[in-house]
Write a protein that holds these residues in place. Structure first.
Motif, PDB file in Angstrom:
ATOM      1  N   UNK A   1       0.870  -1.168   0.000  1.00  0.00           N
ATOM      2  CA  UNK A   1       0.000   0.000   0.000  1.00  0.00           C
ATOM      3  C   UNK A   1       0.913   1.226   0.000  1.00  0.00           C
ATOM      4  N   UNK A   2       0.778   2.040  -1.027  1.00  0.00           N
ATOM      5  CA  UNK A   2       1.619   3.229  -1.160  1.00  0.00           C
ATOM      6  C   UNK A   2       1.313   4.224  -0.045  1.00  0.00           C
ATOM      7  N   UNK A   3       2.366   4.834   0.482  1.00  0.00           N
ATOM      8  CA  UNK A   3       2.177   5.887   1.481  1.00  0.00           C
ATOM      9  C   UNK A   3       1.629   7.125   0.785  1.00  0.00           C
ATOM     10  N   UNK A   4       0.875   7.906   1.532  1.00  0.00           N
ATOM     11  CA  UNK A   4       0.316   9.120   0.946  1.00  0.00           C
ATOM     12  C   UNK A   4       1.394  10.190   0.798  1.00  0.00           C
ATOM     13  N   UNK A   5       1.166  11.070  -0.130  1.00  0.00           N
ATOM     14  CA  UNK A   5       2.068  12.163  -0.433  1.00  0.00           C
ATOM     15  C   UNK A   5       1.995  13.214   0.681  1.00  0.00           C
ATOM     16  N   UNK A   6       3.145  13.662   1.211  1.00  0.00           N
ATOM     17  CA  UNK A   6       3.125  14.664   2.293  1.00  0.00           C
ATOM     18  C   UNK A   6       2.412  15.954   1.903  1.00  0.00           C
ATOM     19  N   UNK A   7       2.549  16.368   0.657  1.00  0.00           N
ATOM     20  CA  UNK A   7       1.868  17.591   0.199  1.00  0.00           C
ATOM     21  C   UNK A   7       0.358  17.364   0.231  1.00  0.00           C
ATOM     22  N   UNK A   8      -0.072  16.183  -0.207  1.00  0.00           N
ATOM     23  CA  UNK A   8      -1.505  15.861  -0.170  1.00  0.00           C
ATOM     24  C   UNK A   8      -1.997  15.827   1.273  1.00  0.00           C
ATOM     25  N   UNK A   9      -1.170  15.289   2.172  1.00  0.00           N
ATOM     26  CA  UNK A   9      -1.551  15.262   3.590  1.00  0.00           C
ATOM     27  C   UNK A   9      -1.757  16.677   4.127  1.00  0.00           C
ATOM     28  N   UNK A  10      -0.907  17.619   3.725  1.00  0.00           N
ATOM     29  CA  UNK A  10      -1.049  19.004   4.165  1.00  0.00           C
ATOM     30  C   UNK A  10      -2.371  19.587   3.670  1.00  0.00           C
ATOM     31  N   UNK A  11      -2.732  19.266   2.422  1.00  0.00           N
ATOM     32  CA  UNK A  11      -3.994  19.755   1.870  1.00  0.00           C
ATOM     33  C   UNK A  11      -5.181  19.157   2.615  1.00  0.00           C
ATOM     34  N   UNK A  12      -5.095  17.868   2.942  1.00  0.00           N
ATOM     35  CA  UNK A  12      -6.179  17.215   3.678  1.00  0.00           C
ATOM     36  C   UNK A  12      -6.310  17.840   5.072  1.00  0.00           C
ATOM     37  N   UNK A  13      -5.162  18.085   5.726  1.00  0.00           N
ATOM     38  CA  UNK A  13      -5.182  18.714   7.051  1.00  0.00           C
ATOM     39  C   UNK A  13      -5.819  20.096   6.971  1.00  0.00           C
ATOM     40  N   UNK A  14      -5.506  20.843   5.912  1.00  0.00           N
ATOM     41  CA  UNK A  14      -6.095  22.175   5.739  1.00  0.00           C
ATOM     42  C   UNK A  14      -7.596  22.068   5.473  1.00  0.00           C
ATOM     43  N   UNK A  15      -7.984  21.039   4.733  1.00  0.00           N
ATOM     44  CA  UNK A  15      -9.397  20.852   4.389  1.00  0.00           C
ATOM     45  C   UNK A  15     -10.226  20.463   5.613  1.00  0.00           C
ATOM     46  N   UNK A  16      -9.749  19.503   6.398  1.00  0.00           N
ATOM     47  CA  UNK A  16     -10.508  18.995   7.536  1.00  0.00           C
ATOM     48  C   UNK A  16     -10.209  19.733   8.833  1.00  0.00           C
ATOM     49  N   UNK A  17      -9.114  20.434   8.884  1.00  0.00           N
ATOM     50  CA  UNK A  17      -8.678  21.062  10.120  1.00  0.00           C
ATOM     51  C   UNK A  17      -7.647  20.167  10.798  1.00  0.00           C
ATOM     52  N   UNK A  18      -6.700  20.808  11.456  1.00  0.00           N
ATOM     53  CA  UNK A  18      -5.583  20.072  12.044  1.00  0.00           C
ATOM     54  C   UNK A  18      -6.041  19.073  13.106  1.00  0.00           C
ATOM     55  N   UNK A  19      -7.025  19.454  13.932  1.00  0.00           N
ATOM     56  CA  UNK A  19      -7.478  18.568  15.009  1.00  0.00           C
ATOM     57  C   UNK A  19      -8.106  17.280  14.443  1.00  0.00           C
ATOM     58  N   UNK A  20      -8.997  17.454  13.467  1.00  0.00           N
ATOM     59  CA  UNK A  20      -9.633  16.279  12.875  1.00  0.00           C
ATOM     60  C   UNK A  20      -8.599  15.413  12.148  1.00  0.00           C
ATOM     61  N   UNK A  21      -7.646  16.051  11.482  1.00  0.00           N
ATOM     62  CA  UNK A  21      -6.592  15.302  10.790  1.00  0.00           C
ATOM     63  C   UNK A  21      -5.771  14.493  11.787  1.00  0.00           C
ATOM     64  N   UNK A  22      -5.460  15.065  12.941  1.00  0.00           N
ATOM     65  CA  UNK A  22      -4.724  14.344  13.981  1.00  0.00           C
ATOM     66  C   UNK A  22      -5.508  13.120  14.439  1.00  0.00           C
TER      67      UNK A  22
END
Length: 174
Positions: A42-63
């Motif tokens: 299973x490929x690891x997710x892209x760190x840049x994509x993770x940053x976008x997801x964190x921005x989209x959902x909010x840092x707390x929900x991403x954590x």
């Protein structure tokens, strides 16, 4: 003199063509008396994509989402059912996809591996770690239905220390 084939690494993305390619791994194993190691990466997710997801959902929900992922990994280690287990069950059922009677194979836990990371690096590492004498993987249909070698297959062909069998997609009726 042809070297003995004792261990075959079959890599799969769980696609339909992987099932077709498994037939070649199973028949080769049966003819050589070899063991098959099944691997899904299973490929690891892209760190840049993770940053976008964190921005989209909010840092707390991403954590919380990341903690849930870590808990899932812990559950795998202590034996609770998870996505990894579902994948392992799918891999274990691969032996039923071959209609060749000489290719009946039973898999133990040590023969079914699910990794997370870069597919190329993980495939080569497992091939080395498990002392595999052959790597079997399937290719894909490219644009307009033509056969195509993907980046993973190309890199494995270039970097592998052992022979690699790349199985083209099965012919389909027009």
């Amino acid at each position: 003199m042809v070297p003995m084939i004792r261990n075959i690494l079959f890599t799969t993305d769980l696609s339909e063509n992987s099932r077709h390619a498994f037939t070649y791994a199973a028949v080769s194993a049966a003819r050589h008396g070899a063991r098959i190691v099944l691997l899904h990466v299973m490929e690891k997710s892209n760190p840049v994509a993770e940053q976008h997801v964190a921005a989209l959902f909010g840092q707390e929900k991403w954590q919380k989402m990341q903690e849930g992922h870590k808990q899932s990994a812990r559950n795998v280690i202590i034996g609770k059912r998870s996505d990894y287990d579902v994948i392992r069950q799918a891999l274990a059922s691969f032996s039923s996809f071959t209609d060749n009677t000489e290719a009946e194979i039973a898999f133990g836990d040590q023969d079914i591996i699910v990794k997370e990371g870069n597919a190329i690096d993980e495939i080569l590492a497992v091939a080395d770690e498990k002392e595999c004498d052959l790597i079997v993987l399937g290719s894909h249909k490219g644009l307009r239905g033509k056969r195509s070698l993907g980046n993973v297959a190309k890199e494995i062909l270039h970097r592998a220390k052992v022979p690699v069998l790349v199985v083209p997609p099965a012919e389909t009726s027009p």
